[in-house]
Write a protein that holds these residues in place. Structure first.
Motif, PDB file in Angstrom:
ATOM      1  N   ALA A  37       0.825  -1.208   0.000  1.00 21.60           N
ATOM      2  CA  ALA A  37       0.000   0.000   0.000  1.00 21.60           C
ATOM      3  C   ALA A  37       0.859   1.257   0.000  1.00 21.60           C
ATOM      4  N   ASN A  38       0.347   2.266  -0.636  1.00 20.48           N
ATOM      5  CA  ASN A  38       0.858   3.623  -0.513  1.00 20.48           C
ATOM      6  C   ASN A  38      -0.301   4.440   0.039  1.00 20.48           C
ATOM      7  N   LEU A  75     -11.823  -2.448  -0.881  1.00 20.78           N
ATOM      8  CA  LEU A  75     -11.126  -3.069  -2.008  1.00 20.78           C
ATOM      9  C   LEU A  75     -12.090  -3.630  -3.035  1.00 20.78           C
ATOM     10  N   SER A  76     -11.706  -3.518  -4.290  1.00 20.93           N
ATOM     11  CA  SER A  76     -12.460  -4.183  -5.350  1.00 20.93           C
ATOM     12  C   SER A  76     -11.635  -5.377  -5.816  1.00 20.93           C
ATOM     13  N   TYR A  77     -12.308  -6.430  -6.176  1.00 21.84           N
ATOM     14  CA  TYR A  77     -11.642  -7.673  -6.565  1.00 21.84           C
ATOM     15  C   TYR A  77     -11.593  -7.749  -8.080  1.00 21.84           C
ATOM     16  N   SER A  96      -6.951  -8.084  -5.430  1.00 28.18           N
ATOM     17  CA  SER A  96      -7.791  -6.952  -5.056  1.00 28.18           C
ATOM     18  C   SER A  96      -6.966  -5.680  -5.150  1.00 28.18           C
ATOM     19  N   ASP A  97      -7.647  -4.579  -5.425  1.00 25.13           N
ATOM     20  CA  ASP A  97      -6.938  -3.312  -5.440  1.00 25.13           C
ATOM     21  C   ASP A  97      -7.878  -2.168  -5.116  1.00 25.13           C
ATOM     22  N   LEU A  98      -7.275  -1.044  -4.773  1.00 24.93           N
ATOM     23  CA  LEU A  98      -8.019   0.153  -4.432  1.00 24.93           C
ATOM     24  C   LEU A  98      -7.185   1.361  -4.811  1.00 24.93           C
ATOM     25  N   SER A  99      -7.804   2.291  -5.449  1.00 21.89           N
ATOM     26  CA  SER A  99      -7.204   3.586  -5.711  1.00 21.89           C
ATOM     27  C   SER A  99      -8.233   4.602  -5.256  1.00 21.89           C
ATOM     28  N   ASP A 100      -8.016   5.155  -4.086  1.00 22.15           N
ATOM     29  CA  ASP A 100      -9.037   5.994  -3.464  1.00 22.15           C
ATOM     30  C   ASP A 100      -8.390   7.132  -2.687  1.00 22.15           C
ATOM     31  N   TYR A 104      -3.246   3.900  -2.566  1.00 22.80           N
ATOM     32  CA  TYR A 104      -3.236   2.797  -3.523  1.00 22.80           C
ATOM     33  C   TYR A 104      -2.899   1.532  -2.758  1.00 22.80           C
ATOM     34  N   ILE A 105      -3.768   0.530  -2.864  1.00 26.47           N
ATOM     35  CA  ILE A 105      -3.588  -0.706  -2.114  1.00 26.47           C
ATOM     36  C   ILE A 105      -3.765  -1.887  -3.053  1.00 26.47           C
TER      37      ILE A 105
END
Length: 148
Positions: A37-38, A75-77, A96-100, A104-105
């Motif tokens: 993650a950042n 998170l979205s898969y 899974s990832d997230l940009s919010d 960024y995860i």
């Protein structure tokens, strides 16, 4: 989950002041979960009267790690992949990832039959995968929201 600080980056505005900090985080649970993650820390995340220049690397990392469990349930898969042995699915990896909001995860989860108590692994679907990962995350971050 043991989290490691992999980086600290300062964003400096046009007047020379730190406008935000990005903390790099990495953690792993026994080959079952890997999170990278950042996490962006904003002035609103700081205690009143505190500036980024007042905080050490350890304090900034602590602020970022507090934000991580809040972001994980969002998170979205993107996909999941089965691993087959002797024509039988034995495990799967969910990506899974997230940009919010500047964070960024990426979370990779390796699941096996023991994660799906009410159905065979070869018949699990998207919601089953989300539920299994949610269960593991709630064990690793017990104070966090586990809303899927």
């Amino acid at each position: 989950m043991n989290l490691l600080n992999t980086s600290i980056s300062y964003n400096i505005d046009g007047t020379g002041n730190t406008s935000s900090v990005i903390a790099g985080i990495r953690g792993e649970v026994d080959g079952r979960l890997t999170v990278t993650a950042n996490i962006t820390i904003y002035p609103t995340d700081l205690a009143e009267g505190t500036t980024f220049d007042d905080l050490s690397k350890k304090q900034l990392f602590a602020l970022a790690t507090k934000k991580l469990p809040v972001a994980l349930p969002k998170l979205s898969y993107s996909n999941y992949q089965f691993f087959v042995q002797n024509d039988t699915p034995v495990r799967l990896t969910a990506y899974s990832d997230l940009s919010d909001n500047g964070s960024y995860i990426t979370l990779n989860s390796t699941l096996n039959q023991s994660d799906f108590t009410n159905k065979a692994i070869e018949s699990v679907g998207y919601e089953d995968v989300k539920s299994a990962v949610k269960t593991i995350l709630s064990q690793e971050f017990p104070t966090s929201s586990t809303e899927a």
